[in-house]
Design an enzyme around this catalytic site. Structure first.
Site, PDB file in Angstrom:
ATOM      1  N   GLU A   9     -11.203 -11.363  -4.431  1.00 28.57           N
ATOM      2  CA  GLU A   9     -11.081 -10.178  -5.274  1.00 28.57           C
ATOM      3  C   GLU A   9     -11.112 -10.560  -6.747  1.00 28.57           C
ATOM      4  OE1 GLU A   9      -8.217  -6.934  -4.361  1.00 28.57           O
ATOM      5  OE2 GLU A   9      -7.367  -7.428  -6.332  1.00 28.57           O
ATOM      6  N   ALA A  43      -5.992   1.825 -12.661  1.00 28.71           N
ATOM      7  CA  ALA A  43      -5.208   3.041 -12.463  1.00 28.71           C
ATOM      8  C   ALA A  43      -5.864   4.213 -13.189  1.00 28.71           C
ATOM      9  CB  ALA A  43      -3.788   2.828 -12.989  1.00 28.71           C
ATOM     10  N   HIS A 144       4.531   0.448   2.096  1.00 23.91           N
ATOM     11  CA  HIS A 144       4.288   0.936   0.742  1.00 23.91           C
ATOM     12  C   HIS A 144       5.602   1.475   0.189  1.00 23.91           C
ATOM     13  CE1 HIS A 144       2.735   3.425  -2.539  1.00 23.91           C
ATOM     14  NE2 HIS A 144       1.600   2.758  -2.438  1.00 23.91           N
TER      15      HIS A 144
END
Length: 288
Positions: A9, A43, A144
């Site tokens: 990534e 974000a 989460h």
């Protein structure tokens, strides 16, 4: 031990200097022949253009298979669908579908965008409706932070699989027993897609502590002890970090895991060292 498959990534660079670091790392890691490389999405879609440019450059200048991250935040379905069509047009066939963090950042309350996809499951359905993308999604061995329970979290993972996801990549973790127990629970829930461990080599322990507190990923006490007083000793810190990552991955190999996803933070050295310790080198890969 089974042959190792890896993926890497990266995040889109903000400056020319950061861009140089990224492309140097891509060049160093590409000879390991990763299954794919992924590029993150900030974000609120804050890196949308930079993500797309980075993805397009990797597609056009390398032979790497690229997975583009995509989120639901601060975008209508029409906007997201346009991004998906653009990705397909430049040759991207793999999407990492994520709900995403609110614009204010991790830990803030998430509110679905009016007229947008509400979550990663809906985004997966939407992406599959645009084109026959391969879809990877996220999962959380320690749940989460917004999930009511591990059971609820696994139910949501199942919804993403039912929507068309064929791979789940975990949040980073440093206790392999936590990962193994999670996979057992996922299998008992009838989920049979690969649960690929997300590996975060520790380049900056203070930053890792901040991230872990926000995303609910625990850090074993031994890590605090190992990195204590190493702030001013980068060489020793690098050696400790490489050892920790290698020990974690080799142990996972012994447990039968053969797929690994590395959060590289755009730096190749620790990931390269870890892959070598797992028996994966450019020479071995090219000869296979």
């Amino acid at each position: 031990m089974p042959p190792v498959k890896v993926s890497f990534e990266f995040f889109p660079p903000k400056t020319d200097k950061m861009g140089e670091t990224l492309w140097t790392s891509v060049g160093k890691l590409a000879p390991l022949k990763p299954t794919f490389v992924s590029v993150t999405y900030g974000a609120g879609g804050s890196t949308r253009e930079r993500t797309h440019k980075t993805v397009e450059r990797i597609v056009s200048e390398t032979e790497l298979s690229v997975a583009a991250h995509l989120t639901t935040v601060e975008a209508t379905k029409d906007t997201v669908d346009d991004v998906l069509r653009d990705y397909w047009a430049v040759g991207v066939r793999h999407i990492v579908a994520l709900r995403g963090d609110p614009p204010a950042g991790v830990g803030e309350t998430y509110v679905p965008t009016p007229g947008g996809y509400a979550n990663a499951a809906e985004l997966t359905v939407g992406a599959k409706g645009i084109a026959d993308f391969e879809i990877s999604v996220g999962c959380y061995p320690e749940k989460h932070p917004e999930s009511a329970s591990v059971e609820a979290d696994i139910d949501y993972l199942k919804a993403k699989v039912d929507a068309g996801a064929t791979r789940a990549i975990t949040q980073f973790f440093y206790d392999n027993d936590v990962y193994e127990r999670y996979v057992e629970r996922v299998r008992k829930a009838g989920i049979d897609i690969p649960i690929v461990p997300g590996i975060m080599p520790i380049s900056n322990f203070k930053s890792l502590c901040r991230m872990s507190s926000l995303c609910g990923a625990s850090l074993p006490k031994r890590l605090h002890a190992l990195f204590d007083d190493l702030d001013d000793d980068p060489a020793q810190r690098q050696l400790v970090a490489a050892t920790i990552a290698a020990e974690q991955c080799v142990d996972l190999q012994k447990r039968g895991i053969d797929q690994f996803h590395f959060y590289t933070l755009n730096r190749a050295e620790l990931t390269l060292a870890t892959c070598r310790m797992m028996g994966l080198t450019p020479a071995v890969t090219e000869a296979a």
